[in-house]
Every structure is written in structure tokens, then in C-alpha cells.
Design an enzyme around this catalytic site. Structure first.
Site, mmCIF file in Angstrom:
data_model
loop_
_atom_site.group_PDB
_atom_site.id
_atom_site.type_symbol
_atom_site.label_atom_id
_atom_site.label_comp_id
_atom_site.label_asym_id
_atom_site.label_seq_id
_atom_site.Cartn_x
_atom_site.Cartn_y
_atom_site.Cartn_z
ATOM 1 N N CYS A 247 0.951 -1.364 -0.126
ATOM 2 C CA CYS A 247 0.055 -0.024 -0.250
ATOM 3 C C CYS A 247 1.092 1.651 0.046
ATOM 4 C CB CYS A 247 -0.429 0.297 1.553
ATOM 5 S SG CYS A 247 -0.179 0.252 2.792
ATOM 6 N N CYS B 185 2.981 2.003 2.403
ATOM 7 C CA CYS B 185 4.326 1.045 2.595
ATOM 8 C C CYS B 185 5.485 1.999 1.964
ATOM 9 C CB CYS B 185 4.598 0.122 1.908
ATOM 10 S SG CYS B 185 3.317 -1.977 2.821
ATOM 11 N N ASP C 229 -2.389 18.863 -28.339
ATOM 12 C CA ASP C 229 -1.347 19.067 -29.414
ATOM 13 C C ASP C 229 -2.142 19.017 -30.507
ATOM 14 O OD1 ASP C 229 1.248 17.949 -30.781
ATOM 15 O OD2 ASP C 229 -0.947 16.653 -31.782
#
Length: 764
Positions: A25, A28, A447
Site C-alpha cells: 500500500c 509502505c 497537441d
């Protein structure tokens, strides 16, 4: 990162990127980052999504020290170009991401099949035959032991290092429900033949209650959430692989006058290689012989191929659209522009902050409180003289009602419904992490080529001299251009074919010649036809153009279009204007962006005049046009907007957009574009309709609101029910029912996304 921290990073002489294993997770990642940053002279950023740690460190620290620190935290770390460590004991690292998702899918499938009858038998009294409870135990045991093994392993690892996460609470809740069921079956009366599950609002000393369905269902729900997360994570790095795959795989090297085909990895600087029409250039270099048109749109975004000849520089992975070229290699391997673009994409992806799910953010507080509350409940009931079974029942109820079943459903169910509805509308959402920034997006960078425009050259207009028939001008010009492979020539030839009718062939051409990127010539129906640049006609053929045609050509160039001149029988006969075509829905899409409160910005490698002309026609302000930029400049343009405090969405379709898509807070790729752009983006617009970008943002915002609403109510159920369970007003069965109801609420709330409608529903 503060200015002081940035300065510190700049001053550090060494840097390394570690591959991290064992994270379950976002908390961590935060714990690893915290441990690394405690080392003197170390500044680290850990990305949970890519499982990478970017670390800058002083000379007093070695890479081995960094690896040891990560391993001491309970995870694995590998240095670049070194294999991932072999698993060891309870701290085993997970398989690579592709295998991790497959393993979770298998675990989820088996667990779901076993858990379904357990839930049915436990919750429907009519199905409870004699000794049904032993069948439920037989089916639930593999789910609790093997299915929930990742949670048990993570909880044990966290406990060894004095930490607690949602894995801890999942493991405790599943284990408590299962162990209580074992106690009731073997030491109570729940194992007796004819046992039926009784309903009771309050904790009871009756040991007939078992909670195998709670243990099994929680495991399946949380596995489902982890699987969807792993499936999204395994796409990390796909953009880089697709980018590198764009390059040529082999090349014909010219040595002692003989062509020898070798892998591009064996190319060396100063090697001369051959590029035939239609082939990709193997690496960056300088043309030594030959002339041609090179399609560099993947790098520059420029829709018009670039004419090159001896002395001109060319870039690897671009396509030779014309004649044969000899090129001397100037940069190979990691020094090429393609490799540099790959690094841009990687840096942009790794620079993104790891996604912090709300459940993981509060787990550091929520989990310890629940554990302490469960222990306090057990102790309180015992100290007040209640029987052990009643005290344990209340404590188990606390753990079960706090078990994050609805939390596990909150994100994946909303994501599944939202992405399913998006797919129906031509919108692909890659994962929950892409939704975090959509609510705050205020600027959308577009773009030009292939996004606002079609990216394909087409004939815009035909202007004939006073004494020339327009159809004849197009017929003769198209016949000569049909023999050329140049994109501009093909646009004119296609228009001529349409004018002649699909069943009619263009007139045959004799004595065709391609004049080194300046034009083409040939004989058509007895006419010596020349089609090409005005300067070519004037300098080599001494043909002067009428002023009215010159004015037409000048106006076309001012609009960013390309005028092509045609002459035959010694006189200039007309001008054919070719340009990229604006998509019919682009102006409507821009209006929808503005309605969403977004500022549209046009970002392109095309020339300024062409860009501003397109912007004016679709409704973008001239001040919001950024033209003539290289791929690195596109990234810088996005960064400048972000530095101004703007949250930026980027829409693109080409390889040249990949790094900018990754850098943007929200990347949207046109599905009609390159695989690299699609892999680097967060959302993909399958049909290439720019209006889908507006729908994508609205759908993303709706999905994000649903996820946050789900998380809020999931927590609300738990927080409201925890005091009731602790006070003995709920038994584990009622706690399980309340948890199930919260799950039903979360699913129902998510299903509302199926009613999402596109702004142009009639066109979908």
C-alpha cells in the site's frame, strides 16, 4: 519539495534508482521513504505505483547502505542492472508485476468459488442442512489460510517492524472471526448435528454462532481490490517499452562498398548506413548522399515531411518517405534523441507523487485505535464480571465491524462501473490514481497534429490561371503526383482520383522524374507537366507565375498551408493548396472545455502561423498558442504551467507527446495515435474524437466523487458502529450484517455511474 530541499538534492554528488519489492500500500512507500531520509546526506522519493525509489546521497553513504536500510524496514531492494533478491522467509518479495496480477487473479477466483456457498449457507437458514457447518468450515479454511495469505504475511512483517496497516486489520479481523468459529465448533455447541444459526441483537454466551462467512467474504472482497490495483500497476514502464520499440531493429551498413545488415545495437559512430524508401532511420546522423522527404512527425509533430539532402541532420526512428539515403551515424545507443525521449518519459513518471488512498492515509491512526478498542472491550467486559464468551464476543464484534470490507469495495466497484461506462463512450481509464487530479484541473494543453487536426494532408483548394480549366489542372497535376510517394503528392493524387470518380483511373504518366524534393515531372496526354515549388519552376525552368496566383500562395502560407505549383507546356497553370485538416468536432470540444472551466492551450511542433490559424478556427486565444517546440520543450511548457500553480491536463497522440503526457497532472491520449502516447497517458480516447476528452474529465470527476463518497460512508458505518459493538449492543453476526449492508450501499452508490451520459449523447 521546498527550495531548500531542492538545493540539497542538487548539491548531492551521487544518485541511484532502486527497485523496491514487498510494498502492499502507499503507506509502505511512505515508511521506506521516511527511513531512507533519516540517513545523513540522503534525499529519497519512493513511488509506490512504479515500485522505484529515486535516491540522492552523499559520499559517506554507499548504495549498499541504502539497500540495507530498505531491507531493515521489511522490504527488498535491488540496484540497477542487478537481479531482484531471492525471497527469504516471511519477508519474501512479490513476483514481478505482470505475474503478481495473474497470481492475485488466481487467488481471487479460487477464493470466490469457495466463499460463495459459505456465505449462502450462513446467511440463508433454509439452506442449513444437518452438519452444514462442517462443510462451511471445509470450504472457508482454504480461503482464510491460503486466500488471505498475502494479508497475513504483510501483517506479520509489519508487526516485526512495529508498524500497522490495513493489512494488519484485515488479518486480525479474518483470523478473529475464523478462530472464534473454530472455538464454537470444537468447544461449544456449534458443531452439533442440526445446529441452526440463531439471530440475536446482543452478545450472548451461546457458542452456536460461527462467523465463517465473515472471514471468507472479507478475504474475497479485499483480494478483488488488490487485484484491480495490481492490474493497473503492471502497466508501469509500458510507455518506455513502446517508445524503445519504435526504433529500427536492424540496419544496412555500407562497408567497403558492400551493404551488410546488422542489428542496430552494433552500430558505431561514423558508420555509414543505407535507408531505403519506407524504412526507419536506424539512429541519429547526417545525410552524406541522396535526397528525400523524411516524416519526422513522431518527434516534431510537424505534419509536413521535411526535405533533406547532403549535410542535413536526421533523427533515428523517423521514416524515409522518398528516395534512397546514405547517412553517417553521429549518435548511437543512449545518446540518441529517441533514448533521450525515453528518459524524459521515465523521469516524468517517476516524478509523480505516489497515490495516497484515503484508507491508507488514515490506517496509521485507525488500525491501532481499533486494536486497542478491541482489547479494551475484552478487558472491560472481563473486569465487570461478564463471562469469557460474552467478553470475547463483544471484542470480536469490534474487530469485525471495523473490518474494512466496504473500504475494499469503495474504489474497485466505482472504478469498474466508471471504466465500464467510459468504454461505452470511447474512454479508457487506466486506474484510480488517474482520477485524483481531475477535480482540480484548470488548464488543458492540446497537441495540434492528430488531436485538434486529423494529422493527414488533404487538398484544401485549387486555383487555376485565367485561361485554365480547374478540373484539367487537378487532373494533370494528380496524374503526375500519383507516381510519387510523398504525402503531399498523395493528397493531390487522392483528390484527383475522387474528382475522376472511383471507377476511373488517372491518366498514365511517361518519363516520370522526382527532382530531389523540389518537385516532380512527367508527360501526361502529351503535356510536359511540372508540379512542385515555385522557386524550382522559376530557377530551373524560367517559368514566371501570374501575380494573382502569387497572392493566393502568399495568403495560404500566411495561414500555415502549403502551396504547390503546377505548370505545363512552358507556362504556370495554377496553385494547389494542401494542409492538415481540422477535425469537425474540435471547435465544439473547445467550447465544452471552457464550459468545464478549463483554459485551452495549443502546444505544437508546427510553425507559428499554422498553429495560430488552427487556434483561431477552433476558438483558442492567440496568446494560448505555443508553437515550434521540440519534445523536451513540450515537457518544459507543461512544467511552466504547473509552476504557475495550474493543474494541467494534456491531450496528445504522437510519440513526441509521450513525455509531456507523463509530466501532466492528467494525460489523455487519442486512441488513433501512437502506442507510446497511449501507454504514457492516464486516459485513452479510443475514437479520436476530441469531445471525448471533455467527457473523460467529467466522467473522471464523477468517478472520483463516487469513490470519495464510498470511502466516507464506509468509514462512517465503522465509526458509528464501533461504540455500539464495544458497549455490547452488537454481536458479531449483527456486526457482519452491518458490514455487509455498508458493502451493499457502496456497490449501489457506484452503480449510479452507469447513468453517466456524454455531452453529445446523440453522437455516441
Amino acid at each position: 519539495m521546498s527550495t531548500t530541499e531542492q538545493a540539497a538534492v542538487t548539491a548531492l554528488p551521487n544518485s541511484v534508482e532502486l527497485s523496491i519489492g514487498g510494498m502492499t500500500c502507499a503507506s509502505c512507500a511512505a515508511r521506506i521513504e521516511k527511513k531512507l531520509n533519516r540517513l545523513d546526506g540522503v534525499t529519497a522519493t519512493v513511488n509506490y505505483a512504479t515500485e522505484k525509489a529515486k535516491v540522492s546521497f552523499a559520499d559517506a553513504v554507499t548504495p549498499d547502505d541504502l539497500v540495507a536500510t530498505v531491507e531493515a524496514t521489511g522490504y527488498t531492494a535491488a540496484l540497477p542492472a542487478s537481479p531482484r533478491p531471492e525471497p527469504a522467509g516471511d519477508d519474501a518479495a512479490p513476483a514481478p508485476q505482470a505475474d503478481e496480477a495473474a497470481a492475485l487473479r488466481n487467488r481471487l477466483t479460487v477464493s470466490g468459488i469457495l466463499a460463495a456457498p459459505v456465505v449462502a449457507l450462513s446467511m440463508i437458514p433454509a439452506l442449513q442442512f444437518d452438519n452444514w457447518q462442517w462443510l462451511a468450515l471445509t470450504l472457508a479454511s482454504p480461503v482464510v489460510v491460503w486466500g488471505a495469505l498475502p494479508f497475513h504475511r504483510a501483517a506479520w512483517t509489519n508487526a516485526r517492524h512495529g508498524a500497522a496497516t490495513m493489512d494488519t486489520l484485515i488479518s486480525l479481523g479474518v483470523t478473529a472471526a475464523y478462530l472464534w468459529s473454530l472455538w464454537a465448533l470444537f468447544f461449544g455447541h456449534a458443531g452439533m448435528t442440526g445446529m441452526k444459526m440463531e439471530f440475536s441483537l446482543l452478545p450472548t454466551s451461546n457458542t452456536d454462532h460461527i462467523y465463517l462467512e465473515v472471514a471468507a467474504a472479507v478475504t474475497v472482497f479485499i483480494l478483488a481490490g488488490r487485484y484491480f490495483e495490481a492490474r493497473a500497476k503492471k502497466r508501469s514502464g509500458a510507455a518506455l517499452r513502446a517508445l524503445l520499440d519504435m526504433g529500427a531493429k536492424d540496419v544496412a551498413v555500407l562497408r567497403d562498398g558492400v551493404e551488410t545488415r546488422i542489428p542496430t545495437t552494433q552500430l558505431a559512430v561514423d558508420d555509414v548506413f543505407v535507408v531505403r524508401p519506407g524504412e526507419k532511420l536506424a539512429t541519429d546522423g547526417v545525410v552524406t548522399e541522396g535526397t528525400s522527404a523524411v516524416d519526422a512527425s513522431m518527434l516534431t509533430g510537424e505534419s509536413v515531411p521535411v526535405e533533406v539532402g547532403p549535410g542535413d541532420t536526421v533523427v533515428g526512428a523517423t521514416v524515409n518517405a522518398g528516395g534512397r539515403l546514405l547517412v553517417r551515424a553521429t549518435r548511437v545507443g543512449a545518446d540518441t534523441q529517441l533514448a533521450q525521449m525515453a528518459r524524459l518519459v521515465e523521469d516524468a513518471q517517476n516524478g509523480k507523487a505516489p497515490v495516497q488512498r484515503l484508507a491508507d492515509k488514515v490506517s496509521g491512526i485507525f488500525v491501532p485505535i481499533v486494536i486497542v478498542l478491541a482489547l479494551a472491550t475484552l478487558a472491560g467486559w472481563l473486569l465487570t464480571g461478564h463471562p469469557v464468551t460474552e467478553a470475547f464476543t463483544a471484542a470480536v464484534a469490534v474487530l469485525i465491524i471495523a473490518c474494512p470490507c466496504a473500504l475494499g469495495l469503495a474504489t474497485p466497484t466505482a472504478l469498474m462501473v466508471g471504466t465500464g461506462r467510459g468504454a461505452q463512450l470511447g474512454i479508457l481509464i487506466k486506474g484510480p490514481q488517474v482520477l485524483e487530479s481531475t477535480r482540480q484541473v484548470d488548464t488543458i494543453v492540446l497537441d495540434k497534429t492528430g488531436t485538434v487536426t486529423t494529422g493527414k494532408m488533404s487538398l484544401q483548394s485549387v486555383h487555376a490561371a485565367a485561361d485554365v480549366d480547374r478540373d484539367e489542372l487537378l487532373r494533370l497535376s494528380g496524374a503526375v503526383e500519383h507516381a510519387s510517394e510523398h504525402p503531399i503528392a498523395q493528397a493531390i493524387a487522392s483528390a484527383a482520383q475522387e474528382g475522376a470518380g472511383s471507377d476511373s483511373a488517372l491518366a498514365p504518366v511517361a518519363d516520370f522524374s522526382n527532382h530531389d524534393g523540389r518537385g516532380v515531372s512527367g508527360v501526361v496526354d502529351g503535356h510536359a507537366v511540372l508540379v512542385g515549388r515555385r522557386g524550382w519552376l522559376a530557377d530551373e525552368w524560367s517559368l514566371l507565375a501570374p501575380q494573382e496566383l502569387i497572392d493566393v500562395a502568399d495568403e495560404a502560407e500566411a495561414q500555415g498551408k502549403t502551396p504547390v505549383w503546377a505548370a505545363w507546356d512552358g507556362a504556370v497553370r495554377g496553385v494547389l493548396v494542401v494542409a492538415d485538416t481540422i477535425k469537425s468536432t474540435s471547435a465544439e470540444a473547445i467550447a465544452q472545455f471552457r464550459a468545464l472551466g478549463l483554459r485551452p492551450v495549443l502546444l505544437t511542433g508546427d510553425n507559428t502561423r499554422a498553429a495560430r490559424s488552427v487556434a483561431e478556427r477552433v476558438g483558442i486565444d492567440a496568446d494560448d498558442v505555443i508553437a515550434e517546440v521540440l519534445p523536451a520543450d513540450k515537457v518544459d511548457a507543461v512544467k511552466r504551467l504547473q509552476a504557475q500553480g495550474r493543474t494541467v491536463a494534456m491531450v496528445g497522440d504522437g510519440v513526441n507527446d509521450a513525455a509531456a503526457l507523463a509530466q501532466a497532472d492528467l494525460g489523455l491520449a487519442m486512441g488513433t495515435g501512437s502506442d507510446v502516447a497511449i501507454e504514457a497517458s492516464d486516459l485513452t480516447l479510443v475514437r479520436g474524437d476530441l469531445r471525448a476528452a471533455a467527457d473523460a474529465i467529467r466522467l473522471s470527476r464523477s468517478t472520483l466523487r463516487t469513490i470519495k463518497g464510498n470511502l466516507f460512508w464506509a468509514f462512517a458505518y465503522n465509526v458509528a458502529a464501533l461504540p455500539l459493538a464495544a458497549l455490547g449492543l452488537l454481536n458479531p453476526l449483527i456486526a457482519g450484517a452491518a458490514m455487509a449492508f455498508s458493502s451493499v450501499f457502496v456497490v449501489s452508490n457506484s452503480l449510479r455511474l452507469r447513468r453517466f451520459r456524454a455531452a453529445n449523447a446523440g453522437d455516441r
